[in-house]
Every structure is written in C-alpha cells, then in structure tokens.
Scaffold this motif. Structure first.
Motif, mmCIF file in Angstrom:
data_model
loop_
_atom_site.group_PDB
_atom_site.id
_atom_site.type_symbol
_atom_site.label_atom_id
_atom_site.label_comp_id
_atom_site.label_asym_id
_atom_site.label_seq_id
_atom_site.Cartn_x
_atom_site.Cartn_y
_atom_site.Cartn_z
ATOM 1 N N ILE A 297 0.825 -1.070 0.171
ATOM 2 C CA ILE A 297 0.178 0.193 -0.026
ATOM 3 C C ILE A 297 0.946 1.287 -0.201
ATOM 4 N N TYR A 298 0.544 2.274 -0.825
ATOM 5 C CA TYR A 298 1.081 3.481 -0.809
ATOM 6 C C TYR A 298 0.331 4.581 -0.068
ATOM 7 N N TYR A 299 0.911 5.179 0.714
ATOM 8 C CA TYR A 299 0.296 6.218 1.546
ATOM 9 C C TYR A 299 0.361 7.612 0.909
ATOM 10 N N HIS A 300 -0.504 8.168 0.293
ATOM 11 C CA HIS A 300 -0.435 9.559 -0.655
ATOM 12 C C HIS A 300 -0.284 10.515 0.613
ATOM 13 N N GLY A 301 -1.091 10.750 1.565
ATOM 14 C CA GLY A 301 -1.191 11.706 2.309
ATOM 15 C C GLY A 301 0.213 11.969 3.088
ATOM 16 N N GLY A 302 0.549 10.652 3.683
ATOM 17 C CA GLY A 302 1.722 10.859 4.508
ATOM 18 C C GLY A 302 2.861 11.273 3.760
ATOM 19 N N ILE A 336 -5.532 13.093 -7.382
ATOM 20 C CA ILE A 336 -4.388 12.553 -6.433
ATOM 21 C C ILE A 336 -4.366 12.656 -5.140
ATOM 22 N N GLY A 337 -5.799 13.234 -4.681
ATOM 23 C CA GLY A 337 -6.352 13.317 -3.381
ATOM 24 C C GLY A 337 -6.541 12.016 -2.793
ATOM 25 N N LEU A 338 -6.741 10.946 -3.689
ATOM 26 C CA LEU A 338 -6.565 9.430 -3.387
ATOM 27 C C LEU A 338 -5.806 9.215 -2.178
ATOM 28 N N THR A 339 -6.505 8.631 -1.063
ATOM 29 C CA THR A 339 -5.789 8.671 0.243
ATOM 30 C C THR A 339 -4.679 7.557 0.242
ATOM 31 N N LEU A 340 -5.079 6.528 -0.419
ATOM 32 C CA LEU A 340 -4.079 5.304 -0.469
ATOM 33 C C LEU A 340 -4.204 4.452 -1.536
ATOM 34 N N TYR A 341 -3.286 3.677 -1.801
ATOM 35 C CA TYR A 341 -3.636 2.619 -3.056
ATOM 36 C C TYR A 341 -2.721 1.511 -2.993
ATOM 37 N N PRO A 342 -3.025 0.256 -3.096
ATOM 38 C CA PRO A 342 -4.334 -0.275 -3.130
ATOM 39 C C PRO A 342 -5.101 -0.012 -1.655
ATOM 40 N N PRO A 343 -6.312 -0.009 -1.755
ATOM 41 C CA PRO A 343 -7.115 0.114 -0.445
ATOM 42 C C PRO A 343 -6.965 -1.133 0.712
ATOM 43 N N TYR A 344 -7.226 -0.993 1.550
ATOM 44 C CA TYR A 344 -7.184 -2.132 2.666
ATOM 45 C C TYR A 344 -8.642 -3.060 2.302
ATOM 46 N N PRO A 345 -8.602 -4.420 2.273
ATOM 47 C CA PRO A 345 -9.434 -5.225 1.820
ATOM 48 C C PRO A 345 -10.777 -4.866 2.788
ATOM 49 N N GLU A 346 -11.898 -5.456 2.067
ATOM 50 C CA GLU A 346 -13.050 -5.212 2.706
ATOM 51 C C GLU A 346 -13.212 -6.183 4.144
ATOM 52 N N GLY A 347 -13.579 -5.388 5.257
ATOM 53 C CA GLY A 347 -13.612 -6.171 6.680
ATOM 54 C C GLY A 347 -12.339 -6.054 7.442
#
Length: 441
Positions: A297-302, A336-347
C-alpha cells in the motif's frame, strides 16, 4: 511526452489568445504563467473558498466542532475574511483545554451541543477557565499537538503578531504551552527503540483504528504503531517552533530533536528499494492477517507531509508524484487526493465506512491532495501541479461547493462546505498565482 504535449498546447493557446505574430516568443514558463493568470475557474474557486470560510470555524456542515487538525489547514484563509480577535480566540481555546502533561485536545464544541452523558460517545473534557465549550481528544491519532504548533506558526507568520506568543493563558505563555505540547509527544508518544513517535494503527493520516466500530479511542484492543504521517507532521511542527522561539537554548534543543527524528524516519520508515514509506512499524503486532502484505500500500497523504517536512529529495518528489498519478489511473480515482492505493480489503476495519475506496480507506480527499499540489509548486513542479489541480477545481465548480471527500466516480461524500478542502485548495491557487506573477513577464 505528456509534458511536451501539454506545453505545446499551452503555447498554441497563448498564440490564439494573445497573438504570436511579430511578438517575442514566450518561454514555456511564460506560457504556463499566462494560462494560470487567466484561468477564470481558479479565480472563481478562490472566491468560493473565501465565502465558505466566512461561515465559521467548524470543520463543515456535518460537524459542530472546531477541530485543530482542520483549523490548521484553513486558518490562513480565515485570517483574510474574519476578525483577528476571532482567529486568536479559537487558538487560545485549545490552550484552555490543554492537559497537565501538555496534550492538546482534538476539538471543542459549544457546551450546550455536547452530549456530556453519552457514555458511548466522546469523553468530554471541561475547563473552569473556558466554560463556553466542551472538548474531546481522539486518542488514536498523534497529530493534535503538532497541528496546534503549526496553526500558531501560520497565524504569527501571516499576521506578524509575534507578541501573541507571550500572551498568558492560565499562568503560562502561548510559547511555553507550545513547548509543553512538544514535551508531551517526547514524554508519552516517543518509542525509544526507534526514536520515533507512535499512534495507533490507522489508514495513512486517518483517525479511525480497525479494532472498533467507531475507532477513535485508544484502548486495550489497539495496535500501537509508528507511521510516516505522525512523524512528518512532528518534524514540520518542530521546524515551526524553532522559527517561532527567540530562545537560543530552545532552538538548539529542538533542532537536535528534529534532526534525530528526520534521521530515524529515513532509517526505519523509508523503503529504498520500493521508493516509498512503509505503512507501519508495529510495536508489538499487527491487527491484520499475517499473510497480508501491507507494504504493497502506498500512502499518498503521509508522503505529501514527508515532502513538506523536507524528507525527500527533488528526484524522490518527482518519483512520488509519478506514483500517485499512476495510482490514480490504476484505481480510477478522480485525483491525487486518493488517500492510499491499493485500499485495505473489505472487513479489515470494523468501521463500516472504511470499505475499499471509502472514507479514509482510498477515498479522494482534496484536504490532502491540495497539500500535495502545494508541495509540487514549492519544489518546482509547477506544470505538474497545474495539471493535477484542474480536476479538483472542476469538481468544486460542478458540485457548487467543497466536499469532505469523493468516492469513485467523483461522487461527493461526507460533509459539505468542508473548510479544510477550501483552505488547502485556496492556498494552492495562491501559490500558483504567485509563481505566475513572477514568471509572466
């Protein structure tokens, strides 16, 4: 190829609108400056942002609180449209609720609107010296202290009112209380093994932990962790405090702390091979399954905050921006305001709003994307910044307002009139205009 095409189109536009025949050929910088200066949509969004901030200091339509992590991002714009006394009053209120060990509350609300008897909600803190409000602290996050230091610096830097630092609040000056806030982080949130500050596990800069349906309270189920956002934000606050104080011994002491945090951040959080920051260092264990590769996972905001903290070289900033743009394309996210990618899985988070590409788990937040735009401008990537701010500008116009975040398909979500989004976008626009003014000659 994209960059050269963009400049060619810009040059053609300049020729069509300003005329090129017989005139001195404009440089690429002059062409871009002309575009920025004459971008009517940016002017409109700037005016809209001012109107939104005139509406008060609560975070947005869906919130009654004044939160320091939000106020820090629109205080400069608020100073242009609100009385100085009101700006000061909001800052001072946070100090009235400062804890004995120096901690700063997350936010405050009119005491008549606070549900003081709600055992399942916020644990309110009251103040004998500020009875108008009740305050609370989101204890999973570690950015409140740093946010207040930054907000005071922004106020002093913009107003020139350095005497504010000597204002007394319950027997201590503002400057001393800022130092107390830094001391709290060093005394109660510093992990001595890594020499970095910790919080609980959250998604990038978020304030929701995975172990609880709400997720804002540090408890026995929390998984303590070190991340880039908290430490980058601390470095920024240390830079600001060093600039604010006139005491040589304080400058020397906190500069040493800052330098150590910077070294340790690069040493332990930067993945050189992948050219990214790892999401978490766990002080004990992870809340996620053992076979889950969180470092995918890549953290955009941090990462944006790390750039502001001076943790990345110009080459690394270029690579970070390229990765963010690629993530936007791969995910189908709006900006690019996308928080992070890829997201954490469902649940993976008990909070139902933290589904993949929802809220802080891959939602698109201008609140942080706008700060990345600012850093691109300040580090010389003006063309990229102008390209990447355009979809943020366009959706403000389309939706006639600033929303907290956007879901897939650019669907407006969360609180309307979100002042943090208005504040960071307006500042990015101002930076672009300042650059254009210097280069449009």
């Amino acid at each position: 190829m994209i960059k050269h095409t963009f400049l060619s189109l810009a040059a053609a536009l300049v020729c069509l609108t300003a005329g090129c025949s017989g005139a001195k050929t404009k440089s690429p910088e002059q062409q871009l400056a002309y575009q920025i200066t004459n971008d009517t949509l940016m002017h409109k969004v700037d005016s809209m942002a001012r109107e939104v901030v005139k509406g008060g200091f609560n975070a947005g339509d869906g919130y009654g609180e004044v939160w320091i992590r939000d106020y820090n991002t629109f205080i400069e714009l608020a100073m242009e449209v609100m009385p100085d006394s009101t700006i000061q009053d909001n800052l001072i209120t946070f100090f009235h609720f400062q804890g004995k060990t120096g901690d700063i509350v997350d936010g405050f609300i009119d005491i008549n609107k606070a549900d003081l008897n709600n055992k399942g909600g916020y644990k309110y803190r009251l103040s004998d010296t500020e009875p108008r409000y009740a305050a609370h602290k989101n204890t999973v996050e570690t950015d409140h202290e740093a946010s207040l230091v930054q907000a005071v610096w922004r106020y002093v830097n913009k107003s020139g009112n350095k005497s504010f630092l000597q204002k007394q609040i319950n027997g201590q000056t503002v400057e001393k209380r800022l130092e107390m806030a830094l001391e709290f982080l060093m005394n109660e949130r510093l992990d001595k093994t890594y020499g970095l500050i910790w919080g609980t596990t959250t998604a990038d800069w978020g304030d929701v932990q995975p172990e609880h349906p709400w997720g804002v309270e540090l408890d026995e189920n929390s998984h303590l962790a070190i991340d880039i956002y908290d430490n980058a934000f601390f470095i920024i606050a240390l830079n600001h405090f060093i600039e604010l104080t006139d005491r040589p011994e304080a400058k020397e002491r906190w500069a040493k702390v800052r330098d150590d945090i910077k070294v340790n951040t690069r040493k332990y959080l930067w993945d050189e091979a992948k050219q990214k920051f790892i999401p978490h260092i766990y002080l004990k264990d992870s809340p996620f399954p053992s076979d889950f590769d969180e470092n995918s996972i890549y953290y955009h905001g941090g990462t944006a905050m790390a750039i502001e903290a001076g943790l990345l070289s110009k080459e690394e900033i270029a690579a970070a921006n390229a990765t963010m743009v690629a993530n936007v394309k791969a995910s189908g996210a709006p900006t690019i305001g996308l928080t992070l990618y890829p997201p954490y899985p469902e649940g993976f988070f008990q909070n139902k709003g933290m589904y993949p590409y929802g809220y802080q788990n891959g939602g698109d937040w201008t609140w942080f994307g706008g700060r990345m735009i600012q850093q691109l401008i300040l580090n010389g990537f003006v063309e990229e910044a102008y390209q990447e701010i355009n979809p943020m500008i366009n959706r403000v116009i389309k939706n006639n307002g600033f929303y907290e975040w956007y879901g897939m398909g650019n669907i407006p979500s969360g609180s309307g009139n979100f002042k943090g989004s208005a504040g960071v976008l307006a500042k990015a626009i101002h930076l672009l205009h300042d650059w254009a003014e210097k280069n449009n000659r």
